[in-house]
Design an enzyme around this catalytic site. Structure first.
Site, PDB file in Angstrom:
ATOM      1  CG  ASP A 254      -0.340  -0.128   2.465  1.00  0.00           C
ATOM      2  OD1 ASP A 254       1.145  -0.012   2.640  1.00  0.00           O
ATOM      3  OD2 ASP A 254      -0.928  -0.039   3.635  1.00  0.00           O
ATOM      4  CG  ASP A 279      -2.811  -6.851   7.672  1.00  0.00           C
ATOM      5  OD1 ASP A 279      -3.594  -7.525   7.846  1.00  0.00           O
ATOM      6  OD2 ASP A 279      -1.902  -6.303   8.128  1.00  0.00           O
ATOM      7  N   GLY A 318      -3.998  -1.620   9.989  1.00  0.00           N
ATOM      8  CA  GLY A 318      -4.029  -2.308   8.828  1.00  0.00           C
ATOM      9  C   GLY A 318      -4.081  -1.410   7.755  1.00  0.00           C
TER      10      GLY A 318
END
Length: 392
Positions: A254, A279, A318
């Site tokens: 990410d 995640d 997360g």
């Protein structure tokens, strides 16, 4: 005579390459087949776009407002799973594993019986559960509740998860290999329970990591996150990815959990062992703001883009990224081709799992596909040769 659907004029992602070939699907079985003798009855013109295996989501804690630790009653839990399943196909996902983090035993006991492999009409298949904990190191707890963490030598899978019905759902477990009793637990899970053992949330050194791999562990969970940093004289678990015994390893793509240069370095070290994960948590797909906690996080949570922290802290909980976004990020940051990046969300995962039913476009496997433009944007998702998503 079986009807055959043929995908033509596409760039087919096979083993990290883009091939100009047609793909044939038996519409009765939903499986990819060799070129048939009879004329196909149905054609899908891809108009030069990419056709790849549908993505697998190996580590998600939730999305679309659903967190998998929230169990009110069986009906609402099943509906939540269905909602997630239908959301994931919009991201090119054909199958997923639910992740349950470190939670009370009562939560495991309630949720696990409903996480056995199952299908949802028009959505991604659920392949089982990935239990991330509770045998983790409190020193590397991340967003997990350290008060609920256990020592393998003092507990058993039956104590933690329940009986046979629960164990049938568990396909992967992440644990810290330095804890007392971990080696014996790794051997039992990998050799007798047929569970894929992952190591993470750990401050184990390189040698302890090697011993865990020797005992049967197969994967490093979100490398660099919740483990000691890579040091040139003390490589720790992260150093295993460049060793001759290199395990598979997952990376959160990410751009928040890892710097793009670190993601690239890890991918380039072992492209065929690299696995992309999100995640993701329940706020993936939701607007920014402050959200309540749940069985894992008993604190307010702050969402800013893909970044989610415990409100008032810098503790990452997360991600809110999607797997298609992670694939695009890897291609952009590392300079690899889109088909090479696709491997990390498809073929590498099924090779790690020993799953020969999906994840590769070849005869005998499921016709689970994602159709993308040349930037990796998801345009269509197909499950067993049936279109379940079309971005119009």
């Amino acid at each position: 005579m079986a009807k055959v659907k043929t995908f033509i004029n596409g760039q087919v992602c096979v083993h990290g390459q883009a091939l100009n070939q047609s793909v044939y699907v038996d519409e009765q079985t939903g499986l990819i087949i060799q070129q048939p003798g009879q004329r196909p009855s149905d054609f899908v013109d891809l108009n030069g776009r990419f056709l790849a295996p549908a993505y697998l989501e190996l580590q998600t804690n939730g999305c679309a407002g659903i967190h998998f630790t929230t169990f009110k009653d069986p009906q609402s839990y099943r509906e939540g799973l269905r909602k997630v399943s239908c959301h994931l196909v919009t991201k090119g996902v054909g199958a997923f594993y639910v992740t349950l983090p470190t939670v009370h035993r009562e939560v495991f006991a309630k949720a696990l019986p409903y996480l056995r492999p199952q299908t949802f009409g028009g959505g991604a298949d659920l392949l089982g559960c990935h239990c991330e904990g509770p045998w983790l190191n409190p020193a590397k707890k991340g967003a997990h509740d350290d008060k609920l963490m256990l020592i393998p030598a003092e507990t058993s899978t039956e104590d933690v998860f329940g009986g046979t019905e629960s164990m049938q759902a568990i396909k992967l477990i992440t644990l810290a290999p330095e804890l007392e009793g971990s080696q014996a637990l790794i051997e039992r899970l990998s050799q007798r329970e047929n569970v894929v053992v992952c190591i993470g949330h750990s401050n184990a050194d390189f040698e302890t990591g090697l011993a865990a791999l020797g005992a049967g562990a197969r994967v490093l969970t979100h490398v660099f996150n919740a483990m000691d940093p890579l040091h040139h004289r003390s490589p720790g678990l992260a150093g295993l990815i460049a060793s001759p015994q290199a395990p598979y390893f997952s990376l959160i793509g990410d751009g928040i959990h890892l710097h793009p240069a670190v993601l690239t370095m890890a991918f380039r070290s072992q492209p065929r062992k690299c696995i992309l994960i999100t995640d993701s948590i329940e706020m993936a797909g939701l607007p920014d703001g402050i959200y309540p906690g749940h069985a894992q996080i008993p604190h307010p949570q702050k969402k800013e883009g893909n970044r989610v922290t415990i409100d008032g802290t810098e503790t990452l909980i997360g991600s809110c990224s999607s797997i298609d976004e992670c694939v695009r990020n890897l291609s952009k940051w590392s300079g690899c081709s889109l088909p090479e990046a696709v491997l990390c969300a498809t073929e590498n995962i099924v090779n790690m799992l020993g799953d020969v039913s999906r994840g590769v476009i070849e005869p005998g496997r499921r016709a689970d596909f994602v159709v993308m433009d040349d930037q990796g944007q998801v345009l269509q998702t197909w499950i067993k040769g049936v279109q379940v998503y079309n971005r119009s």
